[in-house]
Motif scaffolding. Structure first.
Motif, PDB file in Angstrom:
ATOM      1  N   MET A   1       1.288   4.580 -16.808  1.00  0.00           N
ATOM      2  CA  MET A   1       1.582   4.985 -15.430  1.00  0.00           C
ATOM      3  C   MET A   1       0.843   6.289 -15.111  1.00  0.00           C
ATOM      4  SD  MET A   1       3.770   2.661 -14.324  1.00  0.00           S
ATOM      5  CE  MET A   1       4.862   3.296 -13.082  1.00  0.00           C
ATOM      6  N   PHE A   2       0.327   6.368 -13.885  1.00  0.00           N
ATOM      7  CA  PHE A   2      -0.500   7.507 -13.493  1.00  0.00           C
ATOM      8  C   PHE A   2       0.092   8.130 -12.226  1.00  0.00           C
ATOM      9  CE2 PHE A   2      -2.957   4.494 -15.890  1.00  0.00           C
ATOM     10  CZ  PHE A   2      -3.679   5.274 -16.777  1.00  0.00           C
ATOM     11  N   GLU A   3       0.563   9.355 -12.367  1.00  0.00           N
ATOM     12  CA  GLU A   3       1.311   9.994 -11.289  1.00  0.00           C
ATOM     13  C   GLU A   3       0.407  10.530 -10.185  1.00  0.00           C
ATOM     14  OE1 GLU A   3       4.592  13.589 -10.591  1.00  0.00           O
ATOM     15  OE2 GLU A   3       3.599  13.340 -12.533  1.00  0.00           O
ATOM     16  N   VAL A   4       0.827  10.306  -8.940  1.00  0.00           N
ATOM     17  CA  VAL A   4       0.192  10.949  -7.792  1.00  0.00           C
ATOM     18  C   VAL A   4       0.745  12.372  -7.727  1.00  0.00           C
ATOM     19  CG1 VAL A   4      -0.126  10.935  -5.294  1.00  0.00           C
ATOM     20  CG2 VAL A   4      -0.004   8.757  -6.558  1.00  0.00           C
ATOM     21  N   VAL A   5      -0.111  13.341  -8.017  1.00  0.00           N
ATOM     22  CA  VAL A   5       0.333  14.740  -8.083  1.00  0.00           C
ATOM     23  C   VAL A   5       0.391  15.347  -6.690  1.00  0.00           C
ATOM     24  CG1 VAL A   5      -0.160  17.020  -9.040  1.00  0.00           C
ATOM     25  CG2 VAL A   5      -0.632  14.968 -10.398  1.00  0.00           C
ATOM     26  N   THR A   6      -0.656  15.135  -5.895  1.00  0.00           N
ATOM     27  CA  THR A   6      -0.669  15.621  -4.510  1.00  0.00           C
ATOM     28  C   THR A   6      -1.244  14.549  -3.600  1.00  0.00           C
ATOM     29  OG1 THR A   6      -2.888  16.595  -4.646  1.00  0.00           O
ATOM     30  CG2 THR A   6      -1.023  18.009  -5.261  1.00  0.00           C
ATOM     31  N   LYS A   7      -0.876  14.637  -2.344  1.00  0.00           N
ATOM     32  CA  LYS A   7      -1.376  13.694  -1.332  1.00  0.00           C
ATOM     33  C   LYS A   7      -1.547  14.448  -0.019  1.00  0.00           C
ATOM     34  CE  LYS A   7       0.014   9.590   1.316  1.00  0.00           C
ATOM     35  NZ  LYS A   7       1.073   8.566   1.513  1.00  0.00           N
ATOM     36  N   ARG A   8      -2.661  14.208   0.666  1.00  0.00           N
ATOM     37  CA  ARG A   8      -2.846  14.793   1.996  1.00  0.00           C
ATOM     38  C   ARG A   8      -3.702  13.873   2.845  1.00  0.00           C
ATOM     39  NH1 ARG A   8      -7.711  19.108   2.485  1.00  0.00           N
ATOM     40  NH2 ARG A   8      -9.015  18.426   0.723  1.00  0.00           N
ATOM     41  N   GLU A   9      -3.451  13.887   4.137  1.00  0.00           N
ATOM     42  CA  GLU A   9      -4.234  13.088   5.079  1.00  0.00           C
ATOM     43  C   GLU A   9      -5.426  13.926   5.540  1.00  0.00           C
ATOM     44  OE1 GLU A   9      -3.024  10.010   8.441  1.00  0.00           O
ATOM     45  OE2 GLU A   9      -2.801  12.068   9.157  1.00  0.00           O
ATOM     46  N   LEU A  10      -6.633  13.385   5.341  1.00  0.00           N
ATOM     47  CA  LEU A  10      -7.847  14.105   5.734  1.00  0.00           C
ATOM     48  C   LEU A  10      -8.219  13.840   7.186  1.00  0.00           C
ATOM     49  CD1 LEU A  10     -10.049  13.412   2.569  1.00  0.00           C
ATOM     50  CD2 LEU A  10      -8.611  15.407   3.035  1.00  0.00           C
ATOM     51  N   ALA A  11      -7.945  12.637   7.636  1.00  0.00           N
ATOM     52  CA  ALA A  11      -8.255  12.184   8.996  1.00  0.00           C
ATOM     53  C   ALA A  11      -7.403  10.941   9.216  1.00  0.00           C
ATOM     54  CB  ALA A  11      -9.748  11.868   9.135  1.00  0.00           C
ATOM     55  N   PRO A  12      -7.341  10.427  10.434  1.00  0.00           N
ATOM     56  CA  PRO A  12      -6.542   9.222  10.657  1.00  0.00           C
ATOM     57  C   PRO A  12      -6.909   8.095   9.684  1.00  0.00           C
ATOM     58  CG  PRO A  12      -7.213  10.150  12.744  1.00  0.00           C
ATOM     59  CD  PRO A  12      -7.918  10.943  11.684  1.00  0.00           C
ATOM     60  N   ASN A  13      -5.922   7.609   8.930  1.00  0.00           N
ATOM     61  CA  ASN A  13      -6.064   6.502   7.975  1.00  0.00           C
ATOM     62  C   ASN A  13      -6.901   6.847   6.740  1.00  0.00           C
ATOM     63  OD1 ASN A  13      -4.558   4.656   9.594  1.00  0.00           O
ATOM     64  ND2 ASN A  13      -6.375   4.382  10.881  1.00  0.00           N
TER      65      ASN A  13
END
Length: 284
Positions: A1-13
């Motif tokens: 299993m590979f954890e998503v550490v951070t997530k951010r939206e750069l632009a729509p979609n």
């Protein structure tokens, strides 16, 4: 299993994720890709490595929501997991093969279209770390679709252009390339182009007109990423190549872009295949 550490939206979609994958991060090089699967029933999706950090063991990917599988990827939140995160795969950028002294005197122009900016970034960053100060053209239809501009400005000389003139040079990437050479006295030894297929075709044609060798990334053609499905076949210099095992980068002057675009379009309306992997999300 590979954890998503951070997530951010750069632009729509368009979503950036840092994923905990220490072994991949330790081996990754600019130009390579990984294959992700959200769960045991998920589809294999090839995505270009947009950055990697060996200290914290993370690999950065950027995904554009186009179809079911990419929407599923982008629905993951920080703290959730990918079932599979395999790589690094493909051949690194051939810039890494240049002798140090030759590299330092190399004048490189990068051209990034749309979400192609993300996979351009690790190559520009690597050059900066090795004493090279490259120029980077980033093009988009409108300013709201730019990604990775601030990150790129830290490692390269950035020139923005928009089709609608909302920011930077008013025009497309090839027009700005001509302006840099014809009107600003720029000279280049190599042009690296990543973005939509049609953009790469005309940017490579323009580079050829100026006698500049070009390199393009054909990641958007890949499906299984192992050479078994044959979907990523492309003609380069009259020879058949497989993007995932022979590339993903090729000599832009030798690629049969018309054939590549026909192959890309073959899958768009075929319900038995995944149309999204044949669009430009793999560059993002």
């Amino acid at each position: 299993m590979f954890e998503v550490v951070t997530k951010r939206e750069l632009a729509p979609n368009i979503v950036e994720m840092k994923v905990k994958a220490p072994l991949v991060a330790a081996s990754a090089k600019p130009g390579q890709f990984i294959i992700v699967r959200t769960d045991r029933y998920g589809e294999r999706i090839p995505l270009t490595i947009c950055d990697y950090d060996t200290n914290d063991g993370t690999v950065t990917i950027v995904t554009q929501s186009i179809g079911i599988s990419t929407r599923k990827i982008n629905s993951l939140e920080a703290g959730e997991y990918f079932d599979d995160f395999a790589g690094p795969l493909g051949n690194p950028s051939d810039l890494l093969e240049l002798p140090e002294e030759e590299l330092k005197n190399h004048k490189v122009l990068f051209i990034a279209g749309g979400v192609g900016t993300a996979p351009v970034y690790p190559q520009v960053k690597w050059l900066k770390e090795h004493g090279v100060d490259p120029d980077v053209i980033i093009g988009a239809r409108t300013k709201d679709l730019f990604t990775y501009v601030s990150e790129m400005q830290e490692v390269g000389n950035v020139y923005l252009c928009t089709d609608d003139g909302s920011e930077g040079f008013h025009g497309n990437v090839t027009m700005l390339m001509k302006d840099l050479i014809d009107n600003q006295g720029k000279k280049y030894d190599r042009c690296v182009i990543i973005g939509p297929m049609i953009m790469m075709k005309f940017a490579a044609m323009t580079a050829k007109q100026y006698g500049i060798p070009s390199v393009v990334s054909l990641n958007a053609l890949m499906v299984d990423g192992t050479g078994m499905c044959g979907a990523c076949r492309v003609t380069v210099g009259g020879e058949t190549k497989f993007t995932c095992v022979d590339g993903p980068e090729f000599d832009g002057a030798l690629v049969d872009f018309d054939e590549a675009m026909r192959r890309q379009n073959m899958y768009k309306n075929n319900p038995k295949t995944n149309p999204e992997t044949h669009k430009c999300e793999c560059h993002g």
